[in-house]
Design a protein around this motif. Structure first.
Motif, mmCIF file in Angstrom:
data_model
loop_
_atom_site.group_PDB
_atom_site.id
_atom_site.type_symbol
_atom_site.label_atom_id
_atom_site.label_comp_id
_atom_site.label_asym_id
_atom_site.label_seq_id
_atom_site.Cartn_x
_atom_site.Cartn_y
_atom_site.Cartn_z
ATOM 1 N N GLY A 1 12.474 -17.533 82.331
ATOM 2 C CA GLY A 1 13.844 -17.971 82.115
ATOM 3 C C GLY A 1 14.465 -17.267 80.925
ATOM 4 N N LEU A 2 15.676 -17.679 80.613
ATOM 5 C CA LEU A 2 16.400 -17.074 79.510
ATOM 6 C C LEU A 2 16.131 -17.854 78.220
ATOM 7 C CD1 LEU A 2 17.976 -16.128 82.124
ATOM 8 C CD2 LEU A 2 19.921 -15.839 80.608
ATOM 9 N N LYS A 3 15.843 -17.116 77.169
ATOM 10 C CA LYS A 3 15.618 -17.714 75.854
ATOM 11 C C LYS A 3 16.774 -17.343 74.927
ATOM 12 C CE LYS A 3 11.419 -19.480 76.399
ATOM 13 N NZ LYS A 3 11.146 -20.932 76.259
ATOM 14 N N THR B 1 15.151 -29.817 76.342
ATOM 15 C CA THR B 1 14.163 -29.084 77.133
ATOM 16 C C THR B 1 14.518 -29.225 78.599
ATOM 17 O OG1 THR B 1 12.681 -30.972 77.304
ATOM 18 C CG2 THR B 1 12.295 -29.463 75.472
ATOM 19 N N VAL B 2 14.176 -28.197 79.360
ATOM 20 C CA VAL B 2 14.411 -28.197 80.795
ATOM 21 C C VAL B 2 13.132 -27.717 81.463
ATOM 22 C CG1 VAL B 2 15.777 -27.239 82.670
ATOM 23 C CG2 VAL B 2 16.860 -27.735 80.474
ATOM 24 N N THR B 3 12.674 -28.455 82.475
ATOM 25 C CA THR B 3 11.420 -28.138 83.143
ATOM 26 C C THR B 3 11.632 -27.963 84.638
ATOM 27 O OG1 THR B 3 10.181 -29.432 81.505
ATOM 28 C CG2 THR B 3 9.053 -28.900 83.565
ATOM 29 N N GLN B 4 11.187 -26.821 85.146
ATOM 30 C CA GLN B 4 11.182 -26.571 86.579
ATOM 31 C C GLN B 4 9.728 -26.369 86.980
ATOM 32 O OE1 GLN B 4 14.772 -23.593 86.062
ATOM 33 N NE2 GLN B 4 14.461 -23.996 88.245
ATOM 34 N N SER B 5 9.212 -27.250 87.802
ATOM 35 C CA SER B 5 7.783 -27.261 88.097
ATOM 36 C C SER B 5 7.400 -26.457 89.325
ATOM 37 C CB SER B 5 7.307 -28.711 88.283
ATOM 38 O OG SER B 5 8.044 -29.323 89.316
ATOM 39 N N GLN B 6 8.380 -25.867 90.000
ATOM 40 C CA GLN B 6 8.105 -25.091 91.215
ATOM 41 C C GLN B 6 8.380 -23.615 90.929
ATOM 42 O OE1 GLN B 6 11.275 -27.258 92.881
ATOM 43 N NE2 GLN B 6 10.038 -28.309 94.412
ATOM 44 N N PRO B 7 7.364 -22.808 90.657
ATOM 45 C CA PRO B 7 7.606 -21.398 90.357
ATOM 46 C C PRO B 7 8.175 -20.635 91.567
ATOM 47 C CG PRO B 7 5.417 -22.048 89.666
ATOM 48 C CD PRO B 7 5.977 -23.181 90.477
ATOM 49 N N GLU B 8 7.700 -20.996 92.773
ATOM 50 C CA GLU B 8 8.158 -20.307 93.975
ATOM 51 C C GLU B 8 8.309 -21.303 95.117
ATOM 52 O OE1 GLU B 8 5.509 -16.271 93.080
ATOM 53 O OE2 GLU B 8 5.814 -16.972 95.132
ATOM 54 N N MET B 9 9.295 -21.041 95.964
ATOM 55 C CA MET B 9 9.465 -21.836 97.172
ATOM 56 C C MET B 9 9.936 -20.926 98.289
ATOM 57 S SD MET B 9 10.945 -25.526 96.083
ATOM 58 C CE MET B 9 10.461 -26.175 97.669
ATOM 59 N N TYR C 1 16.423 -19.277 90.890
ATOM 60 C CA TYR C 1 17.344 -20.360 90.554
ATOM 61 C C TYR C 1 16.912 -20.996 89.238
ATOM 62 C CZ TYR C 1 19.516 -19.979 95.101
ATOM 63 O OH TYR C 1 20.208 -19.506 96.182
ATOM 64 N N PHE C 2 17.866 -21.095 88.330
ATOM 65 C CA PHE C 2 17.593 -21.677 87.024
ATOM 66 C C PHE C 2 18.380 -22.960 86.829
ATOM 67 C CE2 PHE C 2 15.068 -18.402 85.178
ATOM 68 C CZ PHE C 2 15.534 -17.204 85.691
ATOM 69 N N CYS C 3 17.690 -23.976 86.381
ATOM 70 C CA CYS C 3 18.317 -25.211 85.955
ATOM 71 C C CYS C 3 18.596 -25.091 84.455
ATOM 72 C CB CYS C 3 17.362 -26.372 86.227
ATOM 73 S SG CYS C 3 17.939 -27.993 85.749
ATOM 74 N N ALA C 4 19.714 -25.641 83.999
ATOM 75 C CA ALA C 4 20.069 -25.507 82.588
ATOM 76 C C ALA C 4 20.807 -26.739 82.104
ATOM 77 C CB ALA C 4 20.917 -24.261 82.364
ATOM 78 N N SER C 5 20.675 -26.994 80.821
ATOM 79 C CA SER C 5 21.300 -28.147 80.189
ATOM 80 C C SER C 5 22.124 -27.678 79.003
ATOM 81 C CB SER C 5 20.207 -29.112 79.728
ATOM 82 O OG SER C 5 20.661 -29.978 78.725
ATOM 83 N N ARG C 6 23.301 -28.260 78.849
ATOM 84 C CA ARG C 6 24.158 -27.892 77.727
ATOM 85 C C ARG C 6 24.741 -29.146 77.089
ATOM 86 N NH1 ARG C 6 29.838 -24.386 77.591
ATOM 87 N NH2 ARG C 6 29.907 -24.267 75.325
ATOM 88 N N GLY C 7 24.623 -29.255 75.777
ATOM 89 C CA GLY C 7 25.186 -30.410 75.104
ATOM 90 C C GLY C 7 25.075 -30.287 73.617
ATOM 91 N N LYS D 1 24.676 -25.277 73.021
ATOM 92 C CA LYS D 1 23.708 -24.298 73.489
ATOM 93 C C LYS D 1 23.301 -24.609 74.917
ATOM 94 C CE LYS D 1 20.984 -25.177 70.005
ATOM 95 N NZ LYS D 1 19.830 -25.117 69.082
ATOM 96 N N LEU D 2 23.162 -23.561 75.729
ATOM 97 C CA LEU D 2 22.699 -23.704 77.102
ATOM 98 C C LEU D 2 21.214 -23.374 77.124
ATOM 99 C CD1 LEU D 2 23.724 -24.278 80.011
ATOM 100 C CD2 LEU D 2 23.857 -21.805 80.307
ATOM 101 N N ILE D 3 20.387 -24.363 77.480
ATOM 102 C CA ILE D 3 18.940 -24.196 77.501
ATOM 103 C C ILE D 3 18.488 -24.131 78.954
ATOM 104 C CG2 ILE D 3 16.725 -25.173 76.813
ATOM 105 C CD1 ILE D 3 18.488 -24.199 74.489
ATOM 106 N N PHE D 4 17.671 -23.120 79.271
ATOM 107 C CA PHE D 4 17.243 -22.877 80.633
ATOM 108 C C PHE D 4 15.819 -23.325 80.895
ATOM 109 C CE2 PHE D 4 20.549 -20.267 82.523
ATOM 110 C CZ PHE D 4 21.272 -19.835 81.424
ATOM 111 N N GLY D 5 15.571 -23.667 82.166
ATOM 112 C CA GLY D 5 14.207 -23.818 82.635
ATOM 113 C C GLY D 5 13.623 -22.448 82.960
ATOM 114 N N THR D 6 12.383 -22.446 83.412
ATOM 115 C CA THR D 6 11.688 -21.178 83.675
ATOM 116 C C THR D 6 12.014 -20.583 85.036
ATOM 117 O OG1 THR D 6 9.792 -22.464 84.406
ATOM 118 C CG2 THR D 6 9.749 -21.642 82.142
#
Lengths: 117, 114
Positions: free
Chosen positions: A42-44, B3-11, B90-96, B101-106
């Motif tokens: 992901g992006l850091k 923190t943002v967590t995506q637990s599925q590396p591939e689908m 596909y990236f999930c992200a949180s901003r607040g 700051k926009l923080i991304f999952g993996t």
């Protein structure tokens, strides 16, 4: 509609060299950001700025410096390049705040691929 | 900290089928946004859908919809009628927060099979 423009798109550096990645936006956004994306990851967040003259560190700031002298420009400087800085770098911008008409969306540049050998 | 967590590396999904990508997040903010971004091989970051945390109604954009469970801090993306062009990371992200700051999952690499 230029949006966020990054230059260069590709660059190869030798270990120890320095360079500046340029980023400019024409949307009058207050907030600007630099991210790095390592392969398969992901992006850091490296650094961000909430307005001209104001910058702050993100998650991975070591080895980088930024400045924000104008609203439009937010250059990222790499001093003494290292192989660990091989990555794709993204610049982004947005409006401030999460209220009113602001959608919270970040607008991204197309990325700059940097290789340090 | 966010923190943002995506637990599925591939689908993988068959064309025209439906797939759901998972995302969980953690934040101490009361006011925040959640996003799904798509990154095709071109590397361009493309906004797919956004959700305001204060809205209970799940966001929908054409074939894309989210299941936002605020108490569980879960934010999954459902893609209906999958198309070959949906193949991307596909990236999930949180901003607040004050800094926005926009923080991304993996990320989750989605492959749509013909």
């Amino acid at each position: 509609n230029a949006g966020v423009t990054q230059t260069p798109k590709f660059r190869i550096l030798k270990i120890g060299q320095s360079m500046t990645l340029q980023c400019t936006q024409d949307m009058n956004h207050n907030y600007m950001y630099w991210y790095r994306q390592d392969p398969g990851m992901g992006l850091k967040l490296i650094y961000y700025s909430v307005g001209a003259g104001i910058t702050d560190k993100g998650e991975v700031p070591n080895g980088y410096n930024v400045s924000r002298s104008t609203t439009e420009d937010f250059p990222l400087r790499l001093e003494l390049a290292a192989p660990s800085q091989t990555s794709v770098y993204f610049c982004a911008s947005s409006y401030p705040g999460l209220a009113g008409d602001n959608t919270g969306e970040l607008f991204f540049g197309e990325g700059s691929r940097l290789t340090v050998l | 900290a966010q923190t943002v967590t995506q637990s599925q590396p591939e689908m993988s999904v068959q064309e025209a089928e439906t797939v759901t990508l998972s995302c969980t997040y953690d934040t101490s903010e009361n006011n925040y946004y959640l996003f799904w971004y798509k990154q095709p091989p071109s590397r361009q970051m493309i906004l797919v859908i956004r959700q305001e945390a204060y809205k209970q109604q799940n966001a929908t954009e054409n074939r894309f919809s989210v299941n936002f469970q605020k108490a569980a801090k879960s934010f999954s993306l459902k893609i209906s009628d999958s198309q070959l062009g949906d193949t991307a990371m596909y990236f999930c992200a949180s901003r607040g927060g004050a800094t926005n700051k926009l923080i991304f999952g993996t990320g989750t690499l989605l492959a749509v099979q013909p």
